[in-house]
Design a protein around this motif. Structure first.
Motif: not given
Length: 100
Positions: A12-36
């Motif tokens: 859960i990314l800081p200062n986003t009120s829990g609305m934005e995430l960093l998903l890490t998988y394999e050898d990378e990570g992507i930035y998404i909101d809770i709606y995908g």
């Protein structure tokens, strides 16, 4: 990605009120909101495939690979530090304790 995806962590990314995430998988990570929906065009790219990934209170993400431990900025994905090691170990959990 074709086939099986190996997930590492949902941060859960800081200062986003829990609305934005960093998903890490394999050898990378992507930035998404809770709606995908993508929130950043940036993709966090590890130098090597990590066995474990953890969020640090210093707004960094740490990835433990076979040859190195990488520290990257959670906000930008930029490399901030590398610690080389000789002994490859597979960790079930990777975390920080008492700001260490």
């Amino acid at each position: 990605i074709q086939g099986t995806i190996r997930p590492h962590a949902i941060i859960i990314l800081p200062n986003t009120s829990g609305m934005e995430l960093l998903l890490t998988y394999e050898d990378e990570g992507i930035y998404i909101d809770i709606y995908g929906h993508f929130t950043k065009e940036t993709v966090l790219q590890w130098g090597e495939m990590p066995a474990s990934v953890a969020y640090l209170q210093s707004n960094q993400v740490m990835g433990w690979g076979d040859k190195a431990i990488e520290l990257r900025s959670v906000e930008t994905g930029n490399l901030e530090g590398v610690f080389m090691h000789k002994k490859a170990q597979k960790l079930k959990f990777l975390c920080e304790r008492n700001d260490k």
